[in-house]
Design a protein around this motif. Structure first.
Motif, PDB file in Angstrom:
ATOM      1  N   SER A 208       0.812  -1.218   0.000  1.00 52.70           N
ATOM      2  CA  SER A 208       0.000   0.000   0.000  1.00 52.70           C
ATOM      3  C   SER A 208       0.845   1.268   0.000  1.00 52.70           C
ATOM      4  O   SER A 208       0.303   2.365  -0.120  1.00 52.70           O
ATOM      5  CB  SER A 208      -0.911   0.005   1.234  1.00 52.70           C
ATOM      6  OG  SER A 208      -0.119   0.000   2.417  1.00 52.70           O
ATOM      7  N   TYR A 348      -4.861   5.285  -7.013  1.00 52.57           N
ATOM      8  CA  TYR A 348      -4.026   5.325  -5.801  1.00 52.57           C
ATOM      9  C   TYR A 348      -4.067   6.746  -5.240  1.00 52.57           C
ATOM     10  O   TYR A 348      -3.454   7.661  -5.789  1.00 52.57           O
ATOM     11  CB  TYR A 348      -2.607   4.912  -6.157  1.00 52.57           C
ATOM     12  CG  TYR A 348      -1.670   4.796  -4.968  1.00 52.57           C
ATOM     13  CD1 TYR A 348      -1.905   3.870  -3.960  1.00 52.57           C
ATOM     14  CD2 TYR A 348      -0.542   5.601  -4.872  1.00 52.57           C
ATOM     15  CE1 TYR A 348      -1.045   3.750  -2.885  1.00 52.57           C
ATOM     16  CE2 TYR A 348       0.322   5.487  -3.799  1.00 52.57           C
ATOM     17  CZ  TYR A 348       0.070   4.562  -2.813  1.00 52.57           C
ATOM     18  OH  TYR A 348       0.932   4.442  -1.742  1.00 52.57           O
ATOM     19  N   GLN A 349      -4.799   6.932  -4.133  1.00 52.01           N
ATOM     20  CA  GLN A 349      -5.018   8.261  -3.564  1.00 52.01           C
ATOM     21  C   GLN A 349      -4.862   8.247  -2.045  1.00 52.01           C
ATOM     22  O   GLN A 349      -5.819   8.554  -1.311  1.00 52.01           O
ATOM     23  CB  GLN A 349      -6.416   8.777  -3.948  1.00 52.01           C
ATOM     24  CG  GLN A 349      -6.681   8.797  -5.443  1.00 52.01           C
ATOM     25  CD  GLN A 349      -8.062   9.306  -5.776  1.00 52.01           C
ATOM     26  OE1 GLN A 349      -8.238  10.452  -6.210  1.00 52.01           O
ATOM     27  NE2 GLN A 349      -9.056   8.482  -5.578  1.00 52.01           N
ATOM     28  N   TYR A 362       5.308   9.333  -2.384  1.00 47.56           N
ATOM     29  CA  TYR A 362       4.009   9.717  -2.939  1.00 47.56           C
ATOM     30  C   TYR A 362       3.847  11.218  -2.826  1.00 47.56           C
ATOM     31  O   TYR A 362       4.001  11.789  -1.741  1.00 47.56           O
ATOM     32  CB  TYR A 362       2.876   9.005  -2.212  1.00 47.56           C
ATOM     33  CG  TYR A 362       1.500   9.452  -2.668  1.00 47.56           C
ATOM     34  CD1 TYR A 362       1.001   9.048  -3.895  1.00 47.56           C
ATOM     35  CD2 TYR A 362       0.725  10.301  -1.876  1.00 47.56           C
ATOM     36  CE1 TYR A 362      -0.253   9.473  -4.327  1.00 47.56           C
ATOM     37  CE2 TYR A 362      -0.526  10.722  -2.300  1.00 47.56           C
ATOM     38  CZ  TYR A 362      -1.011  10.307  -3.533  1.00 47.56           C
ATOM     39  OH  TYR A 362      -2.245  10.724  -3.956  1.00 47.56           O
ATOM     40  N   LEU A 381      -6.591   0.442  -0.666  1.00 50.12           N
ATOM     41  CA  LEU A 381      -5.519   0.312   0.316  1.00 50.12           C
ATOM     42  C   LEU A 381      -5.926  -0.648   1.422  1.00 50.12           C
ATOM     43  O   LEU A 381      -5.116  -1.455   1.894  1.00 50.12           O
ATOM     44  CB  LEU A 381      -5.178   1.684   0.895  1.00 50.12           C
ATOM     45  CG  LEU A 381      -4.646   2.701  -0.118  1.00 50.12           C
ATOM     46  CD1 LEU A 381      -4.362   4.034   0.559  1.00 50.12           C
ATOM     47  CD2 LEU A 381      -3.393   2.184  -0.790  1.00 50.12           C
TER      48      LEU A 381
END
Length: 410
Positions: A208, A348-349, A362, A381
């Motif tokens: 993750s 993916y946030q 990130y 996630l």
């Protein structure tokens, strides 16, 4: 077991709801609702623990003389469910739910007097040193050596998958003090101060992106023998007792029920494969109904375990059963959440979530843009994190072996 709530129980529920409404800030609620794993954001978790400790509710399952609550089984359940409904971040289990029980059962009076009050306040924050690179599910094969040197044990080796080792100032660990005919012999349960010379912590990056797990290296670390819990060479007895609380000493059904309810609500507005709402798709509806039925079964089993603990017992082999059921059910529900999230759940946030640790490499968008709703960002996630649920705390295959031997006599 009487499952009907009394007037006193309803009054207690109202008391808990009032407390949560007054003390649970929007920031703490966000940390609870947007968790991506079983661990809340560390700072939020510790802030909530301080609030609970001030009220005397940080460790309700402890004996009253050490700071626990004289609650009934129903009150324990009400507190857990209302906390999760309100979005309260869970506390780290390592101290309050795990090693504290070992200290209460096997520790000296001096150890109890020092550690228990400090666990409650958060002054002492534990991580768990069990798994090693070559000893995971077969924990008794551990090799980290602790050599006798007068009043100390000198520890050399490493531990891996150590959650929150970068935040912890103490570790409870299993170490090899002697070698005998059985690998369970010669293991000692030891408390180590993380600031001791010779300890190095190397973070591990999860799928993750979170840095929650670590590998910890020990190079001739000197630990006083006064930090041994129980007897030297008999740590396996202590570890087995503690693992019962790790695997089945808490209530997980309410959180899973809340997740299932949230998925059902989202599925009423998410489009399904036939053009209507996702909840109208028979295949999805059947999977969701199956998951909700299983949460009801899990709830009854947890009631039974809580009743045993409230009566002064321990979870016993039921802990293995609860571990298997709860982790596999959680995996099924997170799969449904990812399905309900649809295409926006593939983005993916992590900036829209409340992860259990820092996110590596990130860069969130400068304007904070989010594709979809926050729960859609949490879904992938949480899905990835839950893949480990059937492995940690002893793999589910090992738990089935324990049940076959201890409960079924096979």
């Amino acid at each position: 077991m009487d499952l009907n709530w009394s007037d006193d129980d309803r009054a207690f529920r109202d008391e808990v709801r009032t407390f949560l409404a007054e003390k649970l800030t929007p920031e703490l609620q966000r940390a609870g609702h947007r968790m991506t794993s079983v661990y809340a954001d560390h700072e939020a978790s510790m802030a909530w623990q301080a609030i609970l400790h001030e009220r005397g509710w940080a460790a309700p399952a402890w004996p009253v003389e050490y700071g626990g609550c004289d609650w009934s089984l129903t009150q324990h359940y009400i507190f857990s469910r209302e906390s999760q409904l309100a979005g309260a971040p869970p506390l780290s289990p390592m101290g309050i739910r795990m090693v504290a029980h070992a200290i209460i059962r096997y520790g000296t009076e001096e150890q109890k007097a020092y550690f228990l009050p400090r666990i409650l306040t958060g002054e002492v924050f534990f991580c768990q040193g069990y798994s090693e690179p070559e000893s995971g599910s077969d924990l008794a094969s551990l090799q980290m050596a602790a050599v006798d040197d007068g009043d100390h044990l000198v520890c050399t080796g490493s531990k891996i998958w150590t959650t929150h080792a970068t935040e912890a100032n103490w570790m409870f660990a299993l170490v090899r003090t002697t070698r005998g005919p059985r690998k369970q012999q010669g293991i000692t349960f030891l408390l180590l101060e993380m600031s001791s010379p010779g300890i190095e912590v190397h973070p591990l990056v999860m799928t993750s992106g979170e840095r929650v797990q670590n590998q910890v290296f020990f190079d001739r670390v000197r630990v006083p023998k006064s930090n041994v819990i129980g007897e030297i060479d008999d740590g396996w007895t202590v570890a087995k007792y503690l693992l019962e609380f790790e695997r089945g000493g808490s209530v997980t059904a309410p959180a899973l029920q809340v997740m299932a309810d949230e998925i059902a609500a989202a599925a009423t507005v998410q489009p399904g494969p036939g053009g209507g709402a996702l909840i109208d798709d028979p295949a999805f509806a059947a999977k969701l109904a199956d998951a909700r039925i299983r949460t009801e079964v899990l709830e009854i089993l947890e009631f039974r375990t809580l009743a045993a603990v409230a009566a002064g017992g321990n979870p016993g082999t039921d802990s293995s059963m609860l571990k298997v059921i709860s982790t596999e059910l959680s995996q099924a529900i997170t799969e449904l959440a990812l399905e309900a999230a649809g295409p926006r759940g593939r983005v993916y946030q992590p900036h829209a979530t409340a992860p259990g640790g820092p996110i590596s490499d990130y860069e969130p968008p400068a304007d904070g843009h989010l594709s979809g709703q926050p729960w859609q960002a949490v879904a992938p996630l949480r899905y990835f994190n839950d893949r480990a649920g059937s492995i940690y705390a002893g793999s589910n295959e090992i738990q089935r072996n324990i049940l076959a031997k201890a409960a079924l006599g096979l």
